[in-house]
Design a protein around this motif. Structure first.
Motif, short mmCIF file in Angstrom:
data_model
loop_
_atom_site.label_atom_id
_atom_site.label_comp_id
_atom_site.label_asym_id
_atom_site.label_seq_id
_atom_site.Cartn_x
_atom_site.Cartn_y
_atom_site.Cartn_z
N THR A 164 -9.37 -0.88 -6.36
CA THR A 164 -8.30 -1.65 -6.19
C THR A 164 -8.51 -3.02 -5.86
OG1 THR A 164 -7.18 0.14 -5.28
CG2 THR A 164 -6.04 -1.87 -4.82
N ASN A 207 2.27 2.06 -3.61
CA ASN A 207 1.31 2.07 -4.74
C ASN A 207 0.47 3.56 -4.19
OD1 ASN A 207 -0.19 0.56 -7.01
ND2 ASN A 207 -1.81 1.48 -5.58
N THR A 226 -0.36 -4.16 4.10
CA THR A 226 -1.52 -4.09 3.21
C THR A 226 -0.87 -4.61 1.82
OG1 THR A 226 -2.78 -2.86 4.46
CG2 THR A 226 -3.32 -3.40 2.24
N GLN A 227 -0.95 -5.65 1.17
CA GLN A 227 -0.50 -5.89 -0.10
C GLN A 227 -1.86 -5.78 -1.20
OE1 GLN A 227 2.55 -7.87 -0.77
NE2 GLN A 227 2.94 -7.15 1.29
N LEU A 228 -1.36 -5.36 -2.38
CA LEU A 228 -2.38 -5.22 -3.36
C LEU A 228 -1.95 -5.47 -4.82
CD1 LEU A 228 -1.40 -2.22 -4.54
CD2 LEU A 228 -2.86 -1.51 -2.52
N ASP A 242 0.83 -1.24 -0.01
CA ASP A 242 0.10 0.04 -0.13
C ASP A 242 0.92 1.30 -0.04
OD1 ASP A 242 -3.02 0.83 0.88
OD2 ASP A 242 -1.72 2.23 1.66
N THR A 260 -2.28 -0.64 -9.14
CA THR A 260 -3.21 -0.07 -9.85
C THR A 260 -2.68 0.78 -10.97
OG1 THR A 260 -3.42 1.78 -8.31
CG2 THR A 260 -4.96 0.13 -8.07
N TYR A 289 -7.23 -5.71 -3.42
CA TYR A 289 -6.43 -6.11 -2.12
C TYR A 289 -6.32 -7.50 -1.96
CZ TYR A 289 -6.88 -1.02 -0.91
OH TYR A 289 -6.88 0.34 -1.02
#
Ligand code: FA5
Length: 351
Positions: free
Chosen positions: A166, A148, A176-178, A145, A181, A168
């Protein structure tokens, strides 16, 4: 009439047989099904002609027509089944595309694989920017996070996060990983890892919860650009974008920069070119505006420099991010971007 009908049935049978022999894809075979035995197929149409046959001959011609109908249907369906089996299953359900391709190449020996249009476009873009003095860098598709959003001046719960819908990930790691985008987090990684000055472009795949339409995909590609040096101004940005547009699209395509907002650049701009589908007249692809947005750009916000430890009093820079699929779409005047994500050989083999 009767004799004619007799001959017509035979001719259609021969025509169908020849076309089935030449068909080398499931789409071709589907087309043949509707061409011959679909609602408006040529054999179906002949059924209405039976009315005009004298009553004594009607049963014979009717039987001939019925047999032709069944045999054409069976021939097409048999080939569909054969093609499906050859393409589909391998070792418990995995698709072995190499086997499929090998089979298709046997049917059509001229067919050899080649790079997808999006990969070709990426290579051309890389080459164009390399010739303009940029280096090529890469970053991960699974991002934190922080890279990004936060380092790009988009704190948690900031309304600007709404600009990027997004995906997630639940990866059980504390941070937090995502799925990234946009390619802008690669800017952050490059600024952290490289020494100054920086003149780099960063192509890669991006993900958004966007509903696919003529101009959008949920998985698409961008190329990010970043310049950080002493004395960089907005005119360097405008000049770079103009040079790139002329090099990639040629002299006859107009481009324009319009004021926009991105949290990580100030001032920010949107970069648009004349819609190549309608040449500016307005069409479905450009929502009747005559222009297509290719990307965003602007001067790197001082907060972003501070997040990566670069002194904004000493250095300035610009950044841009273009959609690669959108560039390919405009370069080749494709009315619908979704064609790039489908696997239709008839479309793909044109490029
Ligand atoms: C961004 O993603 C910013 N990161 C761009 C940027 C970089 C601005 C650096 C300033 C400085 P935006 O969401 O507008 O901005 O996307 C940029 C381009 O990516 C769009 O113009 C379009 O060409 C492409 N794009 C965005 N979403 C999609 C999508 N769902 N499908 C295909 N292409 C897309």
């Amino acid at each position: 009439m009767t004799e004619n009908l007799n001959q017509m049935i035979e001719n259609i049978k021969v025509d169908a047989h020849n076309k089935v022999a030449l068909a080398d894809s499931l789409t071709d075979l589907d087309d043949l099904l509707s061409q011959f035995i679909g609602k408006k197929g040529s054999l179906t149409n002949l059924k209405t002609e039976l009315r005009n046959v004298t009553p004594d001959l009607r049963p014979t011609i009717g039987k001939q027509l019925n047999e032709a109908f069944q045999s054409v249907k069976a021939e097409i369906e048999e080939k569909i089944e054969a093609l499906r089996t050859s393409i589909n299953t391998f070792d418990g359900g995995f698709e072995d595309l190499t086997v499929g391709l090998a089979q298709i190449s046997t049917i059509n020996p001229g067919l050899v694989g080649h790079m997808h249009l999006v990969s070709q476009t990426t290579l051309i873009l890389e080459d164009t920017f390399l010739r303009m003095g940029f280096s090529i860098e890469e970053g991960p598709e699974i991002e934190t996070d922080w890279h990004n959003f936060e380092a790009l001046n988009i704190p948690p719960s900031h309304p600007a996060r709404g600009m990027w819908d997004t995906f997630y990930l639940d990866t059980q790691v504390p941070e937090t990983q995502l799925l990234r985008t946009h390619t802008s987090p690669v800017q952050i990684r490059v600024m952290q890892a490289k020494s100054l000055p920086i003149y780099s472009v960063m192509p890669g795949r991006c993900y958004r919860r966007d509903t696919p339409d003529a101009r959008h995909l949920a998985t698409f590609h961008q190329i990010e650009g970043l310049v950080v040096d002493k004395g960089i101004t907005f005119s360097h940005l405008a000049g770079t974008i103009d040079t790139f547009t002329k090099a990639y699209f040629g002299e006859d395509i107009n481009s324009r920069l319009r004021p926009a907002f991105f949290p990580f650049t100030e001032p920010s701009a949107e970069f648009e070119i004349t819609c190549t589908i309608c040449r500016g007249k307005g069409c479905r692809t450009c929502s009747n505006t005559g222009w297509i947005e290719l990307g965003g750009a602007g001067m790197v916000d001082p907060n972003v420099f501070e997040a990566v430890g670069i002194d904004p009093e000493e250095y300035s820079g610009f950044a841009f991010g273009f959609g690669i699929d959108r560039l390919a779409q405009m370069k080749h005047s494709l009315p619908d971007m979704r064609q790039l994500a489908e696997h239709d050989f008839r479309f793909l083999s044109q490029f």
